[in-house]
Design a protein around this motif. Structure first.
Motif, PDB file in Angstrom:
ATOM      1  N   ALA A 160      10.448   0.542  -0.394  1.00 11.55           N
ATOM      2  CA  ALA A 160       9.138   1.800   0.271  1.00 11.55           C
ATOM      3  C   ALA A 160       8.690   1.262   1.293  1.00 11.55           C
ATOM      4  N   VAL A 161       8.904   0.075   2.056  1.00 10.68           N
ATOM      5  CA  VAL A 161       8.710  -0.395   3.454  1.00 10.68           C
ATOM      6  C   VAL A 161       9.984  -1.123   4.127  1.00 10.68           C
ATOM      7  N   GLU A 162      10.577  -0.952   3.687  1.00 15.52           N
ATOM      8  CA  GLU A 162      11.484  -1.489   4.779  1.00 15.52           C
ATOM      9  C   GLU A 162      12.251  -0.540   6.297  1.00 15.52           C
ATOM     10  N   GLY A 163      11.669  -1.350   6.871  1.00 16.00           N
ATOM     11  CA  GLY A 163      12.281  -1.152   7.961  1.00 16.00           C
ATOM     12  C   GLY A 163      10.924  -0.322   9.206  1.00 16.00           C
ATOM     13  N   VAL A 164       9.574  -0.444   8.252  1.00 14.87           N
ATOM     14  CA  VAL A 164       8.599   0.224   9.348  1.00 14.87           C
ATOM     15  C   VAL A 164       7.313  -0.717   9.381  1.00 14.87           C
ATOM     16  N   ASP A 165       6.779  -0.368  10.787  1.00 13.49           N
ATOM     17  CA  ASP A 165       5.242  -0.883  10.455  1.00 13.49           C
ATOM     18  C   ASP A 165       4.299  -0.634   9.229  1.00 13.49           C
ATOM     19  N   VAL A 166       4.070  -1.154   8.881  1.00 13.48           N
ATOM     20  CA  VAL A 166       2.609  -1.170   7.802  1.00 13.48           C
ATOM     21  C   VAL A 166       1.212  -1.303   8.813  1.00 13.48           C
ATOM     22  N   VAL A 167       0.487  -0.862   9.318  1.00 10.61           N
ATOM     23  CA  VAL A 167      -0.156  -1.028  10.000  1.00 10.61           C
ATOM     24  C   VAL A 167      -1.684  -0.655   9.338  1.00 10.61           C
ATOM     25  N   ALA A 168      -1.961  -0.526   8.555  1.00  9.97           N
ATOM     26  CA  ALA A 168      -3.385  -0.481   7.324  1.00  9.97           C
ATOM     27  C   ALA A 168      -3.177   0.236   6.082  1.00  9.97           C
ATOM     28  N   LEU A 169      -4.070  -0.693   5.760  1.00  7.71           N
ATOM     29  CA  LEU A 169      -3.811  -0.808   4.124  1.00  7.71           C
ATOM     30  C   LEU A 169      -5.662  -0.121   2.568  1.00  7.71           C
ATOM     31  N   ASP A 170      -4.836   0.990   1.970  1.00  9.22           N
ATOM     32  CA  ASP A 170      -6.480   1.628   1.857  1.00  9.22           C
ATOM     33  C   ASP A 170      -6.009   1.141   0.132  1.00  9.22           C
ATOM     34  N   LEU A 171      -6.921   0.094   0.123  1.00 11.65           N
ATOM     35  CA  LEU A 171      -6.431  -0.549  -1.195  1.00 11.65           C
ATOM     36  C   LEU A 171      -7.789  -0.117  -2.734  1.00 11.65           C
ATOM     37  N   PRO A 172      -7.891   0.084  -3.663  1.00 12.53           N
ATOM     38  CA  PRO A 172      -8.703   0.243  -4.693  1.00 12.53           C
ATOM     39  C   PRO A 172     -10.195  -1.032  -4.730  1.00 12.53           C
ATOM     40  N   ALA A 173     -10.930  -0.544  -5.458  1.00  9.18           N
ATOM     41  CA  ALA A 173     -11.635  -1.686  -5.145  1.00  9.18           C
ATOM     42  C   ALA A 173     -11.905  -2.184  -5.850  1.00  9.18           C
ATOM     43  N   VAL A 174     -12.399  -3.291  -5.376  1.00  3.03           N
ATOM     44  CA  VAL A 174     -12.573  -4.545  -7.245  1.00  3.03           C
ATOM     45  C   VAL A 174     -13.360  -3.795  -7.979  1.00  3.03           C
ATOM     46  N   ARG A 175     -13.431  -4.255  -9.650  1.00  2.70           N
ATOM     47  CA  ARG A 175     -13.990  -3.572 -10.530  1.00  2.70           C
ATOM     48  C   ARG A 175     -14.225  -2.153 -11.070  1.00  2.70           C
ATOM     49  N   SER A 176     -13.233  -1.263  -9.995  1.00  2.00           N
ATOM     50  CA  SER A 176     -12.544   0.056 -10.509  1.00  2.00           C
ATOM     51  C   SER A 176     -11.492  -0.243 -11.226  1.00  2.00           C
ATOM     52  N   THR A 177     -10.843   1.014 -12.348  1.00  2.00           N
ATOM     53  CA  THR A 177      -9.646   1.212 -12.903  1.00  2.00           C
ATOM     54  C   THR A 177      -8.973   2.237 -12.087  1.00  2.00           C
ATOM     55  N   VAL A 178      -8.086   1.659 -12.429  1.00  2.00           N
ATOM     56  CA  VAL A 178      -6.591   2.249 -12.032  1.00  2.00           C
ATOM     57  C   VAL A 178      -5.913   2.654 -13.464  1.00  2.00           C
ATOM     58  N   VAL A 179      -5.364   3.823 -13.631  1.00  2.00           N
ATOM     59  CA  VAL A 179      -4.871   3.961 -14.552  1.00  2.00           C
ATOM     60  C   VAL A 179      -2.796   4.522 -14.064  1.00  2.00           C
ATOM     61  N   ILE A 180      -2.049   4.102 -14.481  1.00  2.00           N
ATOM     62  CA  ILE A 180      -1.183   3.770 -14.603  1.00  2.00           C
ATOM     63  C   ILE A 180      -0.465   5.422 -14.334  1.00  2.00           C
ATOM     64  N   GLY A 181       0.687   5.777 -13.206  1.00  2.00           N
ATOM     65  CA  GLY A 181       0.613   6.780 -12.571  1.00  2.00           C
ATOM     66  C   GLY A 181       0.312   7.491 -12.114  1.00  2.00           C
TER      67      GLY A 181
END
Length: 137
Positions: free
Chosen positions: A40-61
């Protein structure tokens, strides 16, 4: 991407997210690191990330993170498992280039403590993921 570049100690989604599993460990007993596959990231410049907050819940998919690139805008990452986010990789947030340079190790994104009902059913093995990419196994 060659099959030998895809770690076998992880499970993958068709959307290029992964979760690291230790063989024989019970899924819900410890937080599991999650990230984005190199494809997904091969050959691109990753410049920033927006990650889920600690103590938040993520749901598969469901969308849970954004990986901002200089060329394509944002890559939306779907959660590979349902659970509570326990940790974010602050090193990757501080230096997003780690995600493209070493997505399976130093560039991991966050850790999730799976719910008691979480399952890896439906996730791909490294060989299945490689076949989906058209790589020879």
């Amino acid at each position: 991407m060659r099959a030998q570049q895809i770690p076998t100690d992880r499970r993958y989604t068709a959307g290029h997210s992964w979760l690291a599993l230790a063989p024989g460990d019970h899924l819900a007993d410890y937080p599991i690191r999650c990230g984005v596959a190199k494809a997904a990231v091969e050959g691109v410049d990753v410049v920033a990330l927006d990650l889920p907050a600690v103590r938040s819940t993520v749901v598969i998919g469901a969308p849970c993170a954004l990986i901002w690139t200089s060329a394509r805008g944002a890559i939306t990452l779907a959660a590979p498992i349902t659970g509570l986010v326990t940790l974010a990789n602050t090193a990757a947030v501080d230096d997003p280039r780690l995600v493209a340079a070493d997505p399976f190790h130093a560039g991991w994104l966050f850790a999730v403590l799976p719910t008691l009902t979480a399952s890896t059913a439906g996730l791909l093995t490294a060989a299945q993921y490689a076949n989906g990419l058209g790589a020879a196994t």
